[in-house]
Scaffold this active site. Structure first.
Site, PDB file in Angstrom:
ATOM      1  N   HIS A  50       0.831  -1.230   0.068  1.00 20.53           N
ATOM      2  CA  HIS A  50      -0.045  -0.045  -0.120  1.00 20.53           C
ATOM      3  C   HIS A  50       0.711   1.246   0.025  1.00 20.53           C
ATOM      4  O   HIS A  50       0.569   2.255  -0.743  1.00 20.53           O
ATOM      5  CB  HIS A  50      -0.887   0.149   1.137  1.00 20.53           C
ATOM      6  CG  HIS A  50      -1.696   1.241   1.735  1.00 20.53           C
ATOM      7  ND1 HIS A  50      -2.891   1.461   1.004  1.00 20.53           N
ATOM      8  CD2 HIS A  50      -1.061   2.429   2.049  1.00 20.53           C
ATOM      9  CE1 HIS A  50      -3.244   2.609   1.527  1.00 20.53           C
ATOM     10  NE2 HIS A  50      -2.243   3.316   2.080  1.00 20.53           N
ATOM     11  N   GLU A  51       1.779   1.193   0.993  1.00 16.39           N
ATOM     12  CA  GLU A  51       2.687   2.536   0.812  1.00 16.39           C
ATOM     13  C   GLU A  51       3.480   2.591  -0.387  1.00 16.39           C
ATOM     14  O   GLU A  51       3.678   3.785  -0.924  1.00 16.39           O
ATOM     15  CB  GLU A  51       3.811   2.163   2.086  1.00 16.39           C
ATOM     16  CG  GLU A  51       2.982   2.256   3.467  1.00 16.39           C
ATOM     17  CD  GLU A  51       2.124   3.375   3.605  1.00 16.39           C
ATOM     18  OE1 GLU A  51       2.192   4.535   3.069  1.00 16.39           O
ATOM     19  OE2 GLU A  51       1.112   3.131   4.447  1.00 16.39           O
TER      20      GLU A  51
ATOM     21  N   HIS B 257       1.389   4.311  -2.938  1.00 18.92           N
ATOM     22  CA  HIS B 257       1.628   5.684  -2.608  1.00 18.92           C
ATOM     23  C   HIS B 257       2.788   6.426  -3.527  1.00 18.92           C
ATOM     24  O   HIS B 257       2.641   7.549  -4.007  1.00 18.92           O
ATOM     25  CB  HIS B 257       1.609   6.065  -1.355  1.00 18.92           C
ATOM     26  CG  HIS B 257       0.150   6.284  -0.382  1.00 18.92           C
ATOM     27  ND1 HIS B 257      -0.869   6.938  -1.042  1.00 18.92           N
ATOM     28  CD2 HIS B 257      -0.143   5.756   0.485  1.00 18.92           C
ATOM     29  CE1 HIS B 257      -1.945   6.793  -0.393  1.00 18.92           C
ATOM     30  NE2 HIS B 257      -1.488   6.094   0.671  1.00 18.92           N
TER      31      HIS B 257
ATOM     32  N   GLU C 153      -6.156   7.085  -0.542  1.00 17.91           N
ATOM     33  CA  GLU C 153      -6.200   5.809   0.260  1.00 17.91           C
ATOM     34  C   GLU C 153      -6.942   4.786  -0.679  1.00 17.91           C
ATOM     35  O   GLU C 153      -6.092   3.443  -0.591  1.00 17.91           O
ATOM     36  CB  GLU C 153      -6.833   6.102   1.652  1.00 17.91           C
ATOM     37  CG  GLU C 153      -6.091   7.057   2.307  1.00 17.91           C
ATOM     38  CD  GLU C 153      -4.907   6.536   2.567  1.00 17.91           C
ATOM     39  OE1 GLU C 153      -4.470   5.430   2.732  1.00 17.91           O
ATOM     40  OE2 GLU C 153      -3.905   7.317   2.758  1.00 17.91           O
TER      41      GLU C 153
END
Length: 315
Positions: free
Chosen positions: A130-131, A134, A202
């Site tokens: 997930h990071e 980003h 998100e």
């Protein structure tokens, strides 16, 4: 479209900064605020990642200090087609994580020791993916600059409240009551802009992270655990720096302060539902099954795993 929206939102934060300056010192105050905002943007571009990491006492780790975590991030970065980011650990019992950096070539991912204790290996992989999503989506620069400017707006508004703003010769067009309102409303307006930046990103990072890791249900399970832990375990550094809350995968604030009136994150249940649907589309299984609670943690080593060479909670 993402870049246009980001530019508009960052321009909105700069305009808020100028409005506060105008309230405090008229046109002169507005011009000073514009110069400060420009300087803040420039500083944020080069140094905000180091500033944020320093706020949380993050320490960089390598393969010798945290082999499982560093190898995992390296493999996920390879899958995502990204350069290997720097890896940091934060000695904090609240499970959480964030990414920062001005571009993929200068990115960093940070996880708390609480995250490594509470999650299994598949769930940690989902969070790190997930990071990295980003980073791949170039969200980290926007999120870090937003944190810096929003924090500066709050500080400037509070400065106006405590020191009166303007002078007795009407350089400031607002009276004392208006200054009090400005001190209250400017930080709230900044939080609204933060919220607009963060919520859609998100969802996009959840989807991108699930595709990188190939395990959307593990990320869903991780979100559920992190949300539960964030409500139970305080993060005092985040409480002291609420303008950085939107950078974390789950809102780290307790909700006891006004800073949490505007959530910077989508509802966790909605995020989990979206990941469940993605899992069905990917053919990786049905609704997520919460993982069993982790066993009692062994004494922690330098990266959050078990000390003395024994395996940590990742097995």
């Amino acid at each position: 479209m993402n870049y246009v929206r980001t530019a508009i939102l960052l321009a909105g934060l700069t305009a808020l900064f100028m409005v506060v300056g105008f309230a405090l010192g008229g046109r002169g105050g507005m011009m000073v605020a514009l110069l400060v905002a420009a300087g803040t943007n420039l500083f944020s571009y080069w140094y905000a990642d180091k500033l944020v990491l320093g706020m949380y006492g993050a320490r960089q780790v390598d393969r010798a200090a945290a082999p499982e975590l560093v190898d995992m991030v390296a493999e996920l970065s390879r899958r995502a087609g990204l350069p290997m980011p720097k890896v940091y650990l934060i000695d904090n019992p609240q499970p959480n994580a964030f990414a920062t950096g001005r571009n993929p070539q200068n990115a960093a991912v940070a996880a708390t020791t609480g995250l490594l204790q509470a999650l299994n290996a598949d769930e940690v992989a989902g969070v790190m993916a997930h990071e990295l999503a980003h980073v791949k989506n170039h969200d980290t620069l926007t999120m870090t600059i937003t944190a810096t400017i929003a924090g500066a707006i709050s500080m400037l508004a509070n400065f106006g409240l405590f020191f009166g703003g303007g002078n007795r010769e009407n350089n400031s067009p607002f009276g004392g009551i208006s200054l009090i309102l400005m001190a209250i409303l400017a930080p709230i307006a900044a939080m609204v802009v933060q919220m607009a930046i963060s919520r859609s990103r998100e969802y996009e990072a959840d989807r991108g992270g699930a595709e990188i890791s190939g395990q959307p249900l593990s990320l869903a399970s991780a979100l559920a655990k992190i949300a539960g832990g964030a409500h139970q375990v305080p993060n005092y550094e985040a409480e002291a720096n609420p303008a950085t809350a939107h950078m974390f995968i789950i809102n780290p604030l307790s909700g006891a302060r006004m800073d949490n009136l505007f959530s910077t994150h989508p509802d966790t249940g909605n995020r989990i539902a979206a990941l469940q649907e993605l899992a069905r589309q990917m053919g990786t299984g049905g609704g997520y099954r919460p993982a069993a609670a982790p066993a009692a943690a062994a004494p922690r080593g330098p990266w959050g795993g078990a000390a003395g060479g024994r395996k940590g909670p990742w097995g």
